[in-house]
Motif scaffolding. Sequence first.
Motif, PDB file in Angstrom:
ATOM      1  N   VAL A 182       0.769  -1.153  -0.033  1.00 48.44           N
ATOM      2  CA  VAL A 182       0.087   0.094  -0.138  1.00 48.44           C
ATOM      3  C   VAL A 182       0.652   1.327   0.094  1.00 48.44           C
ATOM      4  N   CYS A 183       0.784   2.136  -0.952  1.00 49.34           N
ATOM      5  CA  CYS A 183       1.614   3.269  -1.017  1.00 49.34           C
ATOM      6  C   CYS A 183       0.598   4.531  -1.321  1.00 49.34           C
ATOM      7  N   LYS A 184       0.901   5.467  -0.484  1.00 47.12           N
ATOM      8  CA  LYS A 184       0.028   6.840  -0.434  1.00 47.12           C
ATOM      9  C   LYS A 184       0.838   7.924  -1.435  1.00 47.12           C
ATOM     10  N   PHE A 185       0.401   7.945  -2.692  1.00 46.78           N
ATOM     11  CA  PHE A 185       1.127   8.956  -3.472  1.00 46.78           C
ATOM     12  C   PHE A 185       0.638  10.446  -3.753  1.00 46.78           C
ATOM     13  N   GLN A 186       1.093  11.261  -4.515  1.00 42.90           N
ATOM     14  CA  GLN A 186       0.529  12.480  -4.694  1.00 42.90           C
ATOM     15  C   GLN A 186      -0.799  12.387  -5.012  1.00 42.90           C
ATOM     16  N   ASP A 187      -1.160  11.754  -5.992  1.00 36.51           N
ATOM     17  CA  ASP A 187      -2.485  11.693  -6.844  1.00 36.51           C
ATOM     18  C   ASP A 187      -3.383  10.617  -6.592  1.00 36.51           C
ATOM     19  N   GLY A 188      -3.056   9.876  -5.374  1.00 35.65           N
ATOM     20  CA  GLY A 188      -3.877   8.745  -5.066  1.00 35.65           C
ATOM     21  C   GLY A 188      -2.996   7.582  -4.362  1.00 35.65           C
ATOM     22  N   THR A 189      -3.929   6.592  -3.668  1.00 36.31           N
ATOM     23  CA  THR A 189      -3.418   5.543  -3.067  1.00 36.31           C
ATOM     24  C   THR A 189      -3.184   4.277  -3.944  1.00 36.31           C
ATOM     25  N   LEU A 190      -2.033   3.659  -4.012  1.00 36.44           N
ATOM     26  CA  LEU A 190      -1.947   2.543  -4.702  1.00 36.44           C
ATOM     27  C   LEU A 190      -1.937   1.398  -3.995  1.00 36.44           C
ATOM     28  N   THR A 191      -2.869   0.405  -4.021  1.00 38.79           N
ATOM     29  CA  THR A 191      -2.872  -0.819  -3.268  1.00 38.79           C
ATOM     30  C   THR A 191      -2.836  -2.123  -4.209  1.00 38.79           C
ATOM     31  N   VAL A 192      -1.793  -2.942  -3.900  1.00 39.12           N
ATOM     32  CA  VAL A 192      -1.588  -4.093  -4.657  1.00 39.12           C
ATOM     33  C   VAL A 192      -1.991  -5.247  -3.977  1.00 39.12           C
ATOM     34  N   TYR A 193      -3.146  -6.132  -4.623  1.00 41.54           N
ATOM     35  CA  TYR A 193      -3.514  -7.293  -3.867  1.00 41.54           C
ATOM     36  C   TYR A 193      -2.784  -8.491  -4.857  1.00 41.54           C
ATOM     37  N   ASP A 213      -4.630 -10.497  -6.578  1.00 36.00           N
ATOM     38  CA  ASP A 213      -5.377 -10.589  -7.956  1.00 36.00           C
ATOM     39  C   ASP A 213      -5.759  -9.478  -8.498  1.00 36.00           C
ATOM     40  N   ARG A 214      -5.280  -8.199  -7.908  1.00 37.68           N
ATOM     41  CA  ARG A 214      -5.958  -7.045  -8.502  1.00 37.68           C
ATOM     42  C   ARG A 214      -4.856  -5.743  -8.021  1.00 37.68           C
ATOM     43  N   VAL A 215      -4.806  -4.527  -8.739  1.00 38.53           N
ATOM     44  CA  VAL A 215      -4.327  -3.176  -8.367  1.00 38.53           C
ATOM     45  C   VAL A 215      -5.498  -2.232  -8.219  1.00 38.53           C
ATOM     46  N   VAL A 216      -5.587  -1.737  -7.193  1.00 40.38           N
ATOM     47  CA  VAL A 216      -6.375  -0.634  -6.770  1.00 40.38           C
ATOM     48  C   VAL A 216      -5.730   0.884  -6.800  1.00 40.38           C
ATOM     49  N   ILE A 217      -6.395   1.674  -7.354  1.00 42.14           N
ATOM     50  CA  ILE A 217      -5.875   3.176  -7.247  1.00 42.14           C
ATOM     51  C   ILE A 217      -6.976   3.956  -6.855  1.00 42.14           C
ATOM     52  N   GLU A 218      -6.874   4.377  -5.598  1.00 42.33           N
ATOM     53  CA  GLU A 218      -8.056   5.214  -5.017  1.00 42.33           C
ATOM     54  C   GLU A 218      -7.402   6.742  -5.342  1.00 42.33           C
ATOM     55  N   ARG A 219      -8.270   7.587  -6.026  1.00 43.13           N
ATOM     56  CA  ARG A 219      -7.809   8.855  -6.241  1.00 43.13           C
ATOM     57  C   ARG A 219      -8.078   9.745  -5.101  1.00 43.13           C
ATOM     58  N   VAL A 220      -7.041  11.022  -5.032  1.00 42.22           N
ATOM     59  CA  VAL A 220      -7.433  11.924  -4.252  1.00 42.22           C
ATOM     60  C   VAL A 220      -8.670  12.939  -4.594  1.00 42.22           C
ATOM     61  N   GLY A 221      -9.334  13.734  -4.054  1.00 42.22           N
ATOM     62  CA  GLY A 221     -10.501  14.333  -4.402  1.00 42.22           C
ATOM     63  C   GLY A 221     -10.093  15.210  -5.620  1.00 42.22           C
ATOM     64  N   ARG A 222      -9.043  15.883  -5.863  1.00 46.88           N
ATOM     65  CA  ARG A 222      -8.793  16.850  -6.766  1.00 46.88           C
ATOM     66  C   ARG A 222      -8.428  16.296  -8.096  1.00 46.88           C
ATOM     67  N   SER A 223      -8.412  14.850  -8.104  1.00 42.86           N
ATOM     68  CA  SER A 223      -7.989  14.417  -9.272  1.00 42.86           C
ATOM     69  C   SER A 223      -8.954  14.243 -10.274  1.00 42.86           C
ATOM     70  N   THR A 224      -8.477  14.110 -11.422  1.00 46.06           N
ATOM     71  CA  THR A 224      -9.480  14.465 -12.703  1.00 46.06           C
ATOM     72  C   THR A 224      -9.940  12.826 -13.124  1.00 46.06           C
ATOM     73  N   PHE A 225      -9.249  11.749 -12.580  1.00 46.26           N
ATOM     74  CA  PHE A 225      -9.563  10.400 -12.713  1.00 46.26           C
ATOM     75  C   PHE A 225     -10.354   9.851 -11.609  1.00 46.26           C
ATOM     76  N   ASP A 226     -11.336   9.021 -11.983  1.00 45.66           N
ATOM     77  CA  ASP A 226     -11.900   8.087 -10.844  1.00 45.66           C
ATOM     78  C   ASP A 226     -11.071   7.023 -10.413  1.00 45.66           C
ATOM     79  N   ASP A 227     -11.452   6.347  -9.429  1.00 43.54           N
ATOM     80  CA  ASP A 227     -10.715   5.129  -8.749  1.00 43.54           C
ATOM     81  C   ASP A 227     -10.783   4.147  -9.762  1.00 43.54           C
TER      82      ASP A 227
END
Length: 126
Positions: A30-41, A43-57
């Motif tokens: 689990v890494c918290k980066f500038q534009d979101g949190t990257l979580t590696v499982y 069977d999948r990778v999840v990117i949870e975006r910060v509120g100011r991001s133009t992209f969705d999770d």
Amino acid sequence: MIDLPWSRDDRETGEDGTDSVDDHADAAVVCKFQDGTLTVYEDRVVIERVGRSTFDDETIPAAEIQGIDYSEGITIGYLQVEQTGVEIDVGGLLSDPVNENTVHFDRGNRECARTARDEILSLART
């Protein structure tokens, strides 16, 4: 105190920018980066975006991961998950790539980014 978009709040994360794995059950990294949190499982990778991001999770199934584009950069680095059906952004002469599967990190988060890169590459090879 002013909350600037590029600032990092070490009260929410570890000093190296990582969230507690306890906050993400079954996560390998689990890494918290500038534009979101990257979580590696496994069977999948999840990117949870910060509120100011133009992209969705994003949730990227392991079966769709083709590889990783990774650069530590001089001041800001990036990690882009190469996914089946998602066009790779190569950036420009003076700009990093930006797409829904890209996260950016500062020098303080390089170790977590390397760990995430290695873990994602292991998913791509399975």
